[in-house]
Design a protein around this motif. Structure first.
Motif, PDB file in Angstrom:
ATOM      1  N   MET A  90       0.868  -1.268   0.118  1.00 44.94           N
ATOM      2  CA  MET A  90       0.024   0.187   0.108  1.00 44.94           C
ATOM      3  C   MET A  90       0.918   1.191   0.061  1.00 44.94           C
ATOM      4  O   MET A  90       2.030   1.187   0.937  1.00 44.94           O
ATOM      5  N   PRO A  91       0.585   2.402  -0.812  1.00 52.13           N
ATOM      6  CA  PRO A  91       1.451   3.329  -0.827  1.00 52.13           C
ATOM      7  C   PRO A  91       1.369   4.155   0.477  1.00 52.13           C
ATOM      8  O   PRO A  91       0.541   4.168   1.122  1.00 52.13           O
ATOM      9  N   ASN A  92       2.403   4.653   0.647  1.00 49.47           N
ATOM     10  CA  ASN A  92       2.587   5.713   2.041  1.00 49.47           C
ATOM     11  C   ASN A  92       1.473   6.664   2.262  1.00 49.47           C
ATOM     12  O   ASN A  92       1.006   6.954   3.307  1.00 49.47           O
ATOM     13  N   ASP A  93       1.227   7.315   1.081  1.00 48.76           N
ATOM     14  CA  ASP A  93       0.096   8.388   1.291  1.00 48.76           C
ATOM     15  C   ASP A  93      -1.451   7.942   1.456  1.00 48.76           C
ATOM     16  O   ASP A  93      -1.996   8.347   2.360  1.00 48.76           O
TER      17      ASP A  93
ATOM     18  N   MET B 273      -3.271  -0.671  15.779  1.00 53.39           N
ATOM     19  CA  MET B 273      -3.527  -1.180  14.452  1.00 53.39           C
ATOM     20  C   MET B 273      -2.777  -0.204  13.487  1.00 53.39           C
ATOM     21  O   MET B 273      -2.232  -0.877  12.406  1.00 53.39           O
ATOM     22  N   ILE B 274      -2.696   0.999  13.873  1.00 55.97           N
ATOM     23  CA  ILE B 274      -1.867   2.003  12.772  1.00 55.97           C
ATOM     24  C   ILE B 274      -0.407   1.527  12.694  1.00 55.97           C
ATOM     25  O   ILE B 274       0.237   1.413  11.796  1.00 55.97           O
ATOM     26  N   LEU B 275       0.234   1.240  14.073  1.00 52.47           N
ATOM     27  CA  LEU B 275       1.521   0.815  14.037  1.00 52.47           C
ATOM     28  C   LEU B 275       1.800  -0.392  13.223  1.00 52.47           C
ATOM     29  O   LEU B 275       2.677  -0.527  12.648  1.00 52.47           O
ATOM     30  N   ALA B 276       0.783  -1.555  13.422  1.00 59.00           N
ATOM     31  CA  ALA B 276       1.118  -2.638  12.670  1.00 59.00           C
ATOM     32  C   ALA B 276       1.157  -2.465  11.396  1.00 59.00           C
ATOM     33  O   ALA B 276       1.731  -3.079  10.579  1.00 59.00           O
ATOM     34  N   MET B 277      -0.019  -1.572  10.842  1.00 59.09           N
ATOM     35  CA  MET B 277       0.091  -1.233   9.372  1.00 59.09           C
ATOM     36  C   MET B 277       1.269  -0.659   8.763  1.00 59.09           C
ATOM     37  O   MET B 277       1.749  -1.153   7.766  1.00 59.09           O
ATOM     38  N   TRP B 278       2.022   0.011   9.576  1.00 54.51           N
ATOM     39  CA  TRP B 278       3.310   0.786   9.110  1.00 54.51           C
ATOM     40  C   TRP B 278       4.561  -0.160   9.189  1.00 54.51           C
ATOM     41  O   TRP B 278       5.373  -0.057   8.403  1.00 54.51           O
ATOM     42  N   ILE B 279       4.337  -1.103  10.308  1.00 53.94           N
ATOM     43  CA  ILE B 279       5.568  -1.898  10.566  1.00 53.94           C
ATOM     44  C   ILE B 279       5.475  -3.286   9.320  1.00 53.94           C
ATOM     45  O   ILE B 279       6.585  -3.444   9.003  1.00 53.94           O
TER      46      ILE B 279
END
Length: 64
Positions: free
Chosen positions: A1-4, A43-49
């Motif tokens: 998934m793109p960063n934006d 959930m946000i941290l897991a999505m980024w990590i």
């Protein structure tokens, strides 16, 4: 998934979690507001990590 897209989803999740946690007419009990915020941040941290599952370019075996 793109960063934006990740950034937009992250902000949306934080906004929804904050509304659910701090709005007086929220469908959740006030005792659970901390759990809602902690779960949203997790959930946000897991999505980024963690990367998305998928097949890498060299992993696909050709059928014979």
């Amino acid at each position: 998934m793109p960063n934006d897209v990740k950034a937009i989803v992250s902000v949306a999740v934080l906004i929804v979690a904050a509304i659910l946690a701090f709005w007086s007419g929220s469908p959740i009990r006030a005792d659970f507001s901390t759990y809602v915020i902690v779960t949203a941040v997790f959930m946000i941290l897991a999505m980024w990590i963690f990367p998305e599952a998928g097949v890498k370019k060299g992993d696909v075996k050709k059928a014979k």
